[in-house]
Design a protein around this motif. Structure first.
Motif, PDB file in Angstrom:
ATOM      1  N   THR A 203      -3.796 -12.069  -6.848  1.00  0.00           N
ATOM      2  CA  THR A 203      -3.004 -10.874  -5.975  1.00  0.00           C
ATOM      3  C   THR A 203      -3.072 -11.520  -4.401  1.00  0.00           C
ATOM      4  O   THR A 203      -2.116 -11.115  -3.722  1.00  0.00           O
TER       5      THR A 203
ATOM      6  N   ARG B  59       0.362 -12.265  -2.449  1.00  0.00           N
ATOM      7  CA  ARG B  59       0.777 -11.240  -1.316  1.00  0.00           C
ATOM      8  C   ARG B  59       0.906 -11.993  -0.037  1.00  0.00           C
ATOM      9  O   ARG B  59       1.762 -11.839   0.959  1.00  0.00           O
TER      10      ARG B  59
ATOM     11  N   MET C 143      -0.009   8.628  -5.185  1.00  0.00           N
ATOM     12  CA  MET C 143       0.054   7.523  -4.426  1.00  0.00           C
ATOM     13  C   MET C 143       1.494   7.284  -3.531  1.00  0.00           C
ATOM     14  O   MET C 143       1.275   6.758  -2.281  1.00  0.00           O
ATOM     15  N   ASN C 144       2.341   7.916  -4.235  1.00  0.00           N
ATOM     16  CA  ASN C 144       3.455   7.960  -3.162  1.00  0.00           C
ATOM     17  C   ASN C 144       4.016   9.240  -2.540  1.00  0.00           C
ATOM     18  O   ASN C 144       4.900   9.610  -1.927  1.00  0.00           O
TER      19      ASN C 144
ATOM     20  N   GLN D 276       9.967   1.366   7.159  1.00  0.00           N
ATOM     21  CA  GLN D 276       9.669   1.806   6.064  1.00  0.00           C
ATOM     22  C   GLN D 276       8.714   2.903   5.888  1.00  0.00           C
ATOM     23  O   GLN D 276       8.033   3.115   4.635  1.00  0.00           O
TER      24      GLN D 276
ATOM     25  N   GLN E  66      -2.031  -3.342   1.912  1.00  0.00           N
ATOM     26  CA  GLN E  66      -1.058  -2.224   1.799  1.00  0.00           C
ATOM     27  C   GLN E  66      -1.482  -1.083   2.851  1.00  0.00           C
ATOM     28  O   GLN E  66      -1.696   0.039   2.198  1.00  0.00           O
TER      29      GLN E  66
ATOM     30  N   GLY F  47     -11.051  -7.001  -1.054  1.00  0.00           N
ATOM     31  CA  GLY F  47     -11.301  -6.432  -2.255  1.00  0.00           C
ATOM     32  C   GLY F  47     -10.283  -6.994  -3.170  1.00  0.00           C
ATOM     33  O   GLY F  47     -10.143  -6.639  -4.672  1.00  0.00           O
TER      34      GLY F  47
ATOM     35  N   CYS G  57      -3.441  -1.438  -7.717  1.00  0.00           N
ATOM     36  CA  CYS G  57      -4.235  -2.498  -7.748  1.00  0.00           C
ATOM     37  C   CYS G  57      -5.431  -2.354  -7.672  1.00  0.00           C
ATOM     38  O   CYS G  57      -6.083  -1.705  -6.616  1.00  0.00           O
ATOM     39  N   ALA G  58      -6.215  -2.859  -8.744  1.00  0.00           N
ATOM     40  CA  ALA G  58      -7.578  -2.294  -8.574  1.00  0.00           C
ATOM     41  C   ALA G  58      -8.219  -3.346  -7.502  1.00  0.00           C
ATOM     42  O   ALA G  58      -8.335  -4.339  -7.709  1.00  0.00           O
TER      43      ALA G  58
ATOM     44  N   TRP H 146       8.316 -13.483   4.293  1.00  0.00           N
ATOM     45  CA  TRP H 146       8.877 -12.325   5.096  1.00  0.00           C
ATOM     46  C   TRP H 146       8.836 -12.867   6.708  1.00  0.00           C
ATOM     47  O   TRP H 146       9.974 -12.551   7.347  1.00  0.00           O
TER      48      TRP H 146
ATOM     49  N   PRO I  18       8.400  -7.729   1.864  1.00  0.00           N
ATOM     50  CA  PRO I  18       7.801  -8.038   0.841  1.00  0.00           C
ATOM     51  C   PRO I  18       7.589  -6.860  -0.403  1.00  0.00           C
ATOM     52  O   PRO I  18       7.449  -5.718   0.476  1.00  0.00           O
ATOM     53  N   GLU I  19       8.032  -7.152  -1.485  1.00  0.00           N
ATOM     54  CA  GLU I  19       7.863  -6.100  -2.380  1.00  0.00           C
ATOM     55  C   GLU I  19       6.906  -5.225  -2.336  1.00  0.00           C
ATOM     56  O   GLU I  19       6.738  -3.715  -2.417  1.00  0.00           O
ATOM     57  N   PHE I  20       5.571  -5.671  -2.248  1.00  0.00           N
ATOM     58  CA  PHE I  20       4.394  -4.987  -2.302  1.00  0.00           C
ATOM     59  C   PHE I  20       4.145  -4.059  -1.206  1.00  0.00           C
ATOM     60  O   PHE I  20       3.420  -2.983  -1.158  1.00  0.00           O
ATOM     61  N   MET I  21       4.866  -4.407   0.030  1.00  0.00           N
ATOM     62  CA  MET I  21       5.002  -3.212   1.054  1.00  0.00           C
ATOM     63  C   MET I  21       5.951  -2.071   1.023  1.00  0.00           C
ATOM     64  O   MET I  21       5.754  -1.217   1.421  1.00  0.00           O
ATOM     65  N   ARG I  22       6.990  -2.335   0.007  1.00  0.00           N
ATOM     66  CA  ARG I  22       7.634  -1.300  -0.269  1.00  0.00           C
ATOM     67  C   ARG I  22       7.233  -0.546  -1.350  1.00  0.00           C
ATOM     68  O   ARG I  22       7.912   0.753  -1.455  1.00  0.00           O
ATOM     69  N   VAL I  23       7.156  -0.991  -2.285  1.00  0.00           N
ATOM     70  CA  VAL I  23       6.563  -0.226  -3.729  1.00  0.00           C
ATOM     71  C   VAL I  23       5.283  -0.344  -3.721  1.00  0.00           C
ATOM     72  O   VAL I  23       4.843  -1.292  -3.833  1.00  0.00           O
ATOM     73  N   GLU I  24       4.551   0.971  -3.828  1.00  0.00           N
ATOM     74  CA  GLU I  24       3.278   0.931  -4.138  1.00  0.00           C
ATOM     75  C   GLU I  24       3.007   0.372  -5.550  1.00  0.00           C
ATOM     76  O   GLU I  24       3.538   0.923  -6.697  1.00  0.00           O
ATOM     77  N   GLN I  25       1.909  -0.683  -5.401  1.00  0.00           N
ATOM     78  CA  GLN I  25       1.706  -1.195  -6.748  1.00  0.00           C
ATOM     79  C   GLN I  25       0.230  -0.897  -7.174  1.00  0.00           C
ATOM     80  O   GLN I  25      -0.512  -1.108  -6.213  1.00  0.00           O
TER      81      GLN I  25
ATOM     82  N   ASP J  93       4.282 -13.700   0.007  1.00  0.00           N
ATOM     83  CA  ASP J  93       5.520 -12.987   0.246  1.00  0.00           C
ATOM     84  C   ASP J  93       5.523 -12.493   1.589  1.00  0.00           C
ATOM     85  O   ASP J  93       6.442 -12.731   2.257  1.00  0.00           O
ATOM     86  N   LEU J  94       4.092 -12.395   2.136  1.00  0.00           N
ATOM     87  CA  LEU J  94       4.186 -12.154   3.719  1.00  0.00           C
ATOM     88  C   LEU J  94       4.677 -13.041   4.728  1.00  0.00           C
ATOM     89  O   LEU J  94       5.344 -13.186   5.452  1.00  0.00           O
TER      90      LEU J  94
END
Lengths: 395, 286
Positions: free
Chosen positions: A207, A211, A92-93, A280, A249, A202, B20-21, A218, B11-18, A214-215
């Motif tokens: 979740t 998100r 993933m990374n 990023q 994402q 999905g 997520c099913a 931001w 936001p953290e979820f954009m920086r660190v891959e989380q 958070d967005l």
């Protein structure tokens, strides 16, 4: 997991990663095999898992090791696709330099009109590519083809190494898009209109809400979460649309004229947000007809007209390569003044353009044709754009 | 600092891959679309729901309550006239709600609001987006048919225990007409064109499917007589089956014809669903 028996559904043995599981009615996790290929793993029961294309088998194997051995047998072609490199288990990374979008002689015809006419390009990870062109140049059609919203008429197009349209379900999962028009649900509150999009992607409610919060924080829009879309200003709507595009994402962000119709302050705010995403490592495709926007954001621009890519390169490199360094722009001249040999002259509408690499020759000219509308400046992307797409109306 | 100037960290979820099913199965895709429609609909519930609830009730009061005072003890197809009309009108109101959703409303979403672009830019597929929409039509049909049933009870219409199945008939009817409406929408270029469909198709269906008077003679015969032709035409109309089924619930009677109506309704649902998805695919993926 090794001890538990896994019920495994093998999908599309023939084509690596040509996964077309339309529905896993009762959930199920898609596992990409390192050798190329995919499983749908449903712990326990396999009822309700269906496959619409390609051969499928229901097998029960004992743990992941057995799954691995099985994969080596049923996926004889050991071709790892770029999709694996990006999204395969445990990667993933991972960074890969495989292009995210590749296009070769891509064609889209509407009757006799060639909206996209033999376009070839690559978009590499972390790149920001700007598509510049007058209205009707084929920019939006191209974006829609990448998004599997429009099918191609010919040529080749790959996104994440997969084929749009037939593999849209896998591709679009990793793309975020900001459309040109506001298509948020105007009846809903800002946060809710993002929530429904999160559900399309999905995400579960929890979740998605996390998100969104958070967005919005931001983008400093938190206090607008409960406001209806129609009460928001154009700039807020555009920022919300960017937030919406980020909910899943994405690895690739597509922006179709992100700042058209916005005032200069908002444009600069949006550019700052996009640059932050760029830092990023976000790969960005953007269409625009603002040269300034392209120069602000894009590592590379492609100038399009009538469905063709006329030029492709870094904004400053294009200016250097195709034009002299300085331009004298004058409007409403009654006669063309004498000019030095190194000055090139062009006439368009009621304006005259004098190009030269030596500022002194244009300075001399400037003294003689000085009017309120005469400007001596550096050549910029707009000059290149006009040189290649023509000064007249193209519509 | 100026609002949204990009000073805040991502936001953290954009920086660190989380991990997520993602819920990408058919059920959750349909749920997402259905949820959107419900959410938008409920946001302006009063304005949305008033006309489709009031209209059938006006018809009911005018026709059934008004006319039945002139009919002494006459039974229509074994039912008092008020019950006869109530059972017909709950089916037709389901039809109207389904049709409206996928004609005018869908056209607006398609051409002006570009809602489908937003949906299809995610992993959702065309068939998921529009099946979700039909399910929403069905949901509305179930609710409205139940509302019509309950309100007509206030006028003294008697129901039977079988009437708990009324929402099922309403659901199927609205689902069917949602699909039919979408087929029409796939051809329509201008919103005014829908009047041809609503006036030319939906209004006749409303009047001639047995809603207000019994059309069917009782037995399907060969179309050799006028009677036979009329019966056959009636049997082909897509609304007739819903009307007859809801009437069967009001009568608490079933026979072979009831089974034929169930079969025809399901057949129409399957065919219309398939055709609608096929047509709309070419329209949205230009």
């Amino acid at each position: 997991m090794g001890d538990a028996a896994l019920a495994v559904f093998l999908v599309a043995v023939v084509e690596p990663v040509d996964l077309d599981v339309r529905d896993c009615l009762f959930g199920g996790e898609v596992v990409l095999h390192p050798l190329g290929g995919a499983f749908v793993v449903v712990p326990g029961v396999v009822v309700g898992v269906r496959v619409f294309r390609g051969p499928g088998l229901i097998l029960v194997v004992d743990g992941l090791a057995a799954l691995q051995r099985l994969g080596e047998v049923v996926f004889p072609r050991a071709a790892a696709t770029p999709y694996d490199a990006w999204f395969g288990k445990g990667t993933m990374n991972a960074q890969t330099q495989e292009p995210i979008v590749t296009s070769r002689d891509l064609l889209k015809c509407y009757g006799k009109l060639h909206a996209v006419d033999g376009v070839s390009f690559d978009v590499h990870p972390t790149e920001c590519v700007g598509f510049l062109g007058p209205n009707g140049a084929g920019k939006t059609t191209l974006m829609r083809m990448i998004l599997s919203l429009v099918g191609k008429s010919g040529g080749e197009l790959n996104v994440f190494g997969l084929t749009p349209m037939s593999q849209r379900k896998l591709i679009n999962r990793h793309i975020g898009v900001v459309f040109q028009d506001n298509n948020l649900d105007s009846e809903l509150a800002a946060a809710d209109s993002l929530l429904v999009h999160g559900l399309y992607c999905g995400l579960d409610h929890g979740t998605a809400r996390k998100r969104i919060a958070d967005l919005l924080a931001w983008m400093e829009l938190s206090e607008k979460a409960g406001s209806e879309i129609r009460e928001l200003s154009g700039g807020m709507v555009r920022r919300l649309m960017i937030a919406r595009a980020l909910l899943n994402q994405p690895r690739l962000l597509i922006l179709d004229e992100p700042t058209t119709g916005l005032d200069p302050q908002v444009r600069h705010v949006i550019w700052a947000l996009l640059r932050q995403l760029k830092r990023q490592g976000m790969t960005i495709l953007l269409t625009t007809h603002y040269m300034e926007e392209a120069q602000q954001l894009a590592d590379r621009v492609m100038i399009m007209d009538h469905g063709k890519v006329l030029l492709d390169g870094a904004p400053n490199a294009l200016v250097e390569r195709h034009l002299e360094r300085y331009v004298l722009q004058a409007a409403g001249l009654s006669a063309i003044p004498e000019h030095d040999g190194d000055v090139r002259h062009e006439h368009a509408g009621d304006a005259d353009f004098f190009y030269s690499n030596t500022e002194a020759s244009l300075q001399k000219l400037y003294e003689r044709v000085r009017t309120p509308f005469t400007v001596l400046r550096h050549a910029n992307l707009e000059d290149v754009f006009l040189k290649f797409t023509g000064h007249g109306l193209t519509e | 600092m100026k609002s949204g100037s990009g000073g805040a960290p991502l936001p953290e979820f954009m920086r660190v891959e989380q991990a997520c099913a993602l819920r990408t199965g058919l059920f959750w895709s349909l749920y997402g679309v259905w949820y959107r429609h419900v959410k938008v609909y409920c946001r302006t519930l009063i304005a949305n729901a008033m006309p489709p609830v009031l209209e059938p009730l006006f018809f009911f009061t005018a026709v059934a309550v008004g006319l039945s005072t002139y009919m002494r003890d006459g039974l229509f197809d074994g039912l008092p006239y008020t019950a006869f009309v109530a059972s017909g009108i709950l089916a037709s109101s389901s039809m109207f709600t389904g049709v409206f959703e996928t004609t005018y409303a869908a056209f607006v979403r398609l051409t002006w609001q570009k809602t489908y672009d937003a949906m299809l830019s995610t992993h959702l597929r065309v068939h998921e987006v529009f099946t979700g929409e039909f399910l929403f039509c069905g949901t509305k049909g179930a609710v409205f048919s139940a509302v019509v049933m309950l309100v007509t009870m206030l006028f003294g219409v008697k129901i039977t225990p079988w009437c708990v199945l009324v929402p099922v008939v309403g659901f199927a009817t609205a689902y069917l007409f949602g699909a039919i409406g979408l087929i029409v929408t796939s051809y329509v270029k201008m919103i005014n064109n829908f009047t041809f469909f609503t006036t030319g198709v939906i209004t006749p269906l409303f009047f001639f499917s047995g809603t207000f008077f019994p059309v069917f003679s009782g037995t399907l015969g060969p179309p050799t007589s006028v009677r036979g032709v009329v019966d056959l035409l009636w049997f082909v109309l897509p609304l007739s089956h819903s009307v007859e089924l809801s009437r069967a619930l009001y009568k608490a009677q079933a026979d072979w014809m009831t089974l034929a109506h169930v079969g025809m309704l399901l057949l129409y649902v399957v065919v219309a669903h398939w055709l609608a998805l096929r047509r709309i695919r070419t329209r949205v993926l230009g």
